[in-house]
Motif scaffolding. Structure first.
Motif, PDB file in Angstrom:
ATOM      1  N   LYS A 178      -2.926  20.621  11.940  1.00 36.49           N
ATOM      2  CA  LYS A 178      -3.895  21.750  11.532  1.00 36.49           C
ATOM      3  C   LYS A 178      -3.095  22.750  10.639  1.00 36.49           C
ATOM      4  O   LYS A 178      -3.274  23.428   9.824  1.00 36.49           O
ATOM      5  N   LYS A 179      -1.714  23.066  11.135  1.00 35.97           N
ATOM      6  CA  LYS A 179      -1.050  24.285  10.823  1.00 35.97           C
ATOM      7  C   LYS A 179      -0.446  23.913   9.467  1.00 35.97           C
ATOM      8  O   LYS A 179       0.138  24.679   8.619  1.00 35.97           O
ATOM      9  N   VAL A 180      -0.218  22.490   9.273  1.00 35.67           N
ATOM     10  CA  VAL A 180       0.333  21.862   8.037  1.00 35.67           C
ATOM     11  C   VAL A 180      -0.723  21.261   7.168  1.00 35.67           C
ATOM     12  O   VAL A 180      -0.207  20.421   6.361  1.00 35.67           O
ATOM     13  N   LYS A 181      -1.886  21.297   7.421  1.00 36.98           N
ATOM     14  CA  LYS A 181      -2.865  20.569   6.827  1.00 36.98           C
ATOM     15  C   LYS A 181      -2.839  20.548   5.224  1.00 36.98           C
ATOM     16  O   LYS A 181      -2.892  19.673   4.581  1.00 36.98           O
ATOM     17  N   LYS A 182      -2.659  21.955   4.613  1.00 36.09           N
ATOM     18  CA  LYS A 182      -2.614  22.027   3.286  1.00 36.09           C
ATOM     19  C   LYS A 182      -1.645  21.251   2.741  1.00 36.09           C
ATOM     20  O   LYS A 182      -1.671  20.607   1.803  1.00 36.09           O
ATOM     21  N   ARG A 183      -0.468  21.417   3.019  1.00 37.08           N
ATOM     22  CA  ARG A 183       0.879  20.842   2.671  1.00 37.08           C
ATOM     23  C   ARG A 183       0.656  19.102   2.798  1.00 37.08           C
ATOM     24  O   ARG A 183       1.043  18.519   1.814  1.00 37.08           O
ATOM     25  N   PHE A 184      -0.236  18.847   3.903  1.00 38.67           N
ATOM     26  CA  PHE A 184      -0.058  17.247   4.048  1.00 38.67           C
ATOM     27  C   PHE A 184      -1.046  16.661   3.164  1.00 38.67           C
ATOM     28  O   PHE A 184      -1.023  15.722   2.462  1.00 38.67           O
ATOM     29  N   ASP A 185      -2.459  17.657   2.937  1.00 39.68           N
ATOM     30  CA  ASP A 185      -3.238  17.289   1.843  1.00 39.68           C
ATOM     31  C   ASP A 185      -2.785  17.044   0.489  1.00 39.68           C
ATOM     32  O   ASP A 185      -3.026  16.281  -0.251  1.00 39.68           O
ATOM     33  N   GLN A 186      -1.863  17.997   0.040  1.00 36.99           N
ATOM     34  CA  GLN A 186      -1.042  17.917  -1.146  1.00 36.99           C
ATOM     35  C   GLN A 186      -0.107  16.678  -1.287  1.00 36.99           C
ATOM     36  O   GLN A 186       0.009  15.965  -2.189  1.00 36.99           O
ATOM     37  N   VAL A 187       0.578  16.357  -0.117  1.00 36.04           N
ATOM     38  CA  VAL A 187       1.699  15.202  -0.142  1.00 36.04           C
ATOM     39  C   VAL A 187       0.704  13.758  -0.237  1.00 36.04           C
ATOM     40  O   VAL A 187       1.027  13.192  -1.169  1.00 36.04           O
ATOM     41  N   CYS A 188      -0.543  13.743   0.451  1.00 36.37           N
ATOM     42  CA  CYS A 188      -1.306  12.555   0.165  1.00 36.37           C
ATOM     43  C   CYS A 188      -2.005  12.654  -1.034  1.00 36.37           C
ATOM     44  O   CYS A 188      -1.920  11.421  -1.587  1.00 36.37           O
ATOM     45  N   GLY A 189      -2.131  13.599  -1.802  1.00 41.62           N
ATOM     46  CA  GLY A 189      -2.733  13.607  -2.931  1.00 41.62           C
ATOM     47  C   GLY A 189      -1.719  13.225  -3.871  1.00 41.62           C
ATOM     48  O   GLY A 189      -1.974  12.449  -4.943  1.00 41.62           O
ATOM     49  N   ALA A 190      -0.436  13.827  -4.084  1.00 45.88           N
ATOM     50  CA  ALA A 190       0.613  13.288  -4.719  1.00 45.88           C
ATOM     51  C   ALA A 190       0.827  11.929  -4.462  1.00 45.88           C
ATOM     52  O   ALA A 190       1.135  10.921  -5.461  1.00 45.88           O
ATOM     53  N   GLY A 191       0.790  11.285  -3.202  1.00 50.23           N
ATOM     54  CA  GLY A 191       0.803   9.818  -2.799  1.00 50.23           C
ATOM     55  C   GLY A 191       0.050   8.896  -3.915  1.00 50.23           C
ATOM     56  O   GLY A 191       0.341   7.860  -4.250  1.00 50.23           O
ATOM     57  N   LEU A 192      -1.362   9.389  -3.643  1.00 49.13           N
ATOM     58  CA  LEU A 192      -2.515   8.626  -4.495  1.00 49.13           C
ATOM     59  C   LEU A 192      -2.299   8.839  -5.914  1.00 49.13           C
ATOM     60  O   LEU A 192      -2.311   7.715  -6.557  1.00 49.13           O
ATOM     61  N   MET A 193      -1.771   9.744  -6.356  1.00 48.79           N
ATOM     62  CA  MET A 193      -1.552   9.870  -8.086  1.00 48.79           C
ATOM     63  C   MET A 193      -0.295   8.899  -8.247  1.00 48.79           C
ATOM     64  O   MET A 193      -0.351   8.421  -9.306  1.00 48.79           O
ATOM     65  N   THR A 194       0.767   8.762  -7.324  1.00 46.98           N
ATOM     66  CA  THR A 194       1.854   7.980  -7.620  1.00 46.98           C
ATOM     67  C   THR A 194       1.588   6.730  -7.653  1.00 46.98           C
ATOM     68  O   THR A 194       1.981   5.849  -8.350  1.00 46.98           O
ATOM     69  N   PHE A 195       0.830   6.134  -6.526  1.00 47.98           N
ATOM     70  CA  PHE A 195       0.002   4.794  -6.364  1.00 47.98           C
ATOM     71  C   PHE A 195      -0.539   4.490  -8.017  1.00 47.98           C
ATOM     72  O   PHE A 195      -0.521   3.517  -8.422  1.00 47.98           O
ATOM     73  N   GLY A 196      -1.541   5.450  -8.316  1.00 51.56           N
ATOM     74  CA  GLY A 196      -2.180   5.235  -9.386  1.00 51.56           C
ATOM     75  C   GLY A 196      -1.425   4.981 -10.812  1.00 51.56           C
ATOM     76  O   GLY A 196      -1.666   4.089 -11.468  1.00 51.56           O
ATOM     77  N   ALA A 197      -0.285   5.907 -10.882  1.00 53.70           N
ATOM     78  CA  ALA A 197       0.744   5.743 -12.026  1.00 53.70           C
ATOM     79  C   ALA A 197       1.341   4.561 -11.829  1.00 53.70           C
ATOM     80  O   ALA A 197       1.680   3.956 -12.823  1.00 53.70           O
ATOM     81  N   LEU A 198       1.769   4.322 -10.941  1.00 50.42           N
ATOM     82  CA  LEU A 198       2.451   2.848 -10.696  1.00 50.42           C
ATOM     83  C   LEU A 198       1.772   1.653 -10.873  1.00 50.42           C
ATOM     84  O   LEU A 198       2.262   0.711 -11.367  1.00 50.42           O
ATOM     85  N   LEU A 199       0.599   1.844 -10.655  1.00 50.64           N
ATOM     86  CA  LEU A 199      -0.354   0.780 -11.139  1.00 50.64           C
ATOM     87  C   LEU A 199      -0.690   0.475 -12.407  1.00 50.64           C
ATOM     88  O   LEU A 199      -0.548  -0.486 -12.959  1.00 50.64           O
ATOM     89  N   ALA A 200      -0.928   1.729 -13.151  1.00 50.60           N
ATOM     90  CA  ALA A 200      -0.975   1.657 -14.575  1.00 50.60           C
ATOM     91  C   ALA A 200       0.206   1.221 -15.230  1.00 50.60           C
ATOM     92  O   ALA A 200       0.182   0.568 -16.295  1.00 50.60           O
ATOM     93  N   ALA A 201       1.417   1.615 -14.600  1.00 54.52           N
ATOM     94  CA  ALA A 201       2.646   1.233 -15.220  1.00 54.52           C
ATOM     95  C   ALA A 201       3.028  -0.152 -15.204  1.00 54.52           C
ATOM     96  O   ALA A 201       3.989  -0.829 -15.975  1.00 54.52           O
ATOM     97  N   ASP A 202       2.755  -0.873 -14.084  1.00 56.29           N
ATOM     98  CA  ASP A 202       2.907  -2.434 -13.854  1.00 56.29           C
ATOM     99  C   ASP A 202       2.653  -3.170 -14.941  1.00 56.29           C
ATOM    100  O   ASP A 202       1.562  -3.117 -15.530  1.00 56.29           O
TER     101      ASP A 202
END
Length: 202
Positions: A178-202
């Motif tokens: 709970k104390k790091v939820k905001k940062r964790f959400d941002q990391v997960c969001g960045a992870g999803l965007m990375t997966f999306g970018a890699l998917l497009a680049a394959d």
């Protein structure tokens, strides 16, 4: 022995980190246990789509049609990037609850996220194509075996991601996260965007 090999392969594929895992993690920590479980159910239901077109042979046709396959790939990529960007922009230290939403509407929202995240992933499509090309043969009973394996994969996805949701919403972890939820959400969001970018680049 062959069935055991396919069963172990399915287990490894499901447990390997990917966009589905990140999404379940994000929704579980961001919106609570029910959101994570609904997301897990959506992913499990999406497997039925992959099973259907794999058994019918449509996935082979899609994989051989470059324009159609590319369209699916970019659609999946765009959806992951959208989810990731949304996660980053709405990140905060409180649970993502909406006063104007009923429990059923919220559940369907997270279910649809899990469903679309998995069903629009062409890598999942190709995985099922490769697996079912080995399972299905001229044997009259091979289609029954394929359907059985598909149901096993549905169950496996549902159980694994439900376990992830339950684990990361347990009381001991919740108090720390709970104390790091905001940062964790941002990391997960960045992870999803990375997966999306890699998917497009394959």
């Amino acid at each position: 022995m062959e069935i055991l090999g396919f069963a172990l392969l399915g287990l490894l594929i499901v447990m390997s980190p990917g966009a589905d895992f990140v999404l379940v993690l994000k929704n579980s920590i961001g919106a609570g246990r029910k959101a994570g479980l609904w997301t897990a159910l959506g992913i499990s239901l999406a497997i039925s789509v992959h099973i259907s077109y794999s058994v019918l042979g449509i996935s082979y046709l899609i994989s051989q049609n470059e324009a159609l396959f590319t369209a699916i790939r970019y659609a999946g990529s765009a959806y992951l990037i959208y989810l990731g960007l949304k996660g980053i922009l709405t990140a905060n230290n409180t649970l993502d609850t909406r006063a104007d939403e009923t429990t059923q509407v919220a559940g369907l929202r997270y279910l649809s996220q899990g469903f679309l995240c998995n069903v629009l992933n062409p890598k999942t499509m190709l995985f099922f194509l490769s697996i079912f090309s080995q399972v299905i043969s001229p044997d009259d009973h091979s289609h029954l075996t394929a359907v059985g394996y598909g149901l096993y994969m549905m169950l496996l996805h549902g159980l694994w991601f439900a376990l992830v949701a339950l684990l990361f919403t347990s009381a001991p972890l919740q108090s720390r996260l709970k104390k790091v939820k905001k940062r964790f959400d941002q990391v997960c969001g960045a992870g999803l965007m990375t997966f999306g970018a890699l998917l497009a680049a394959d």
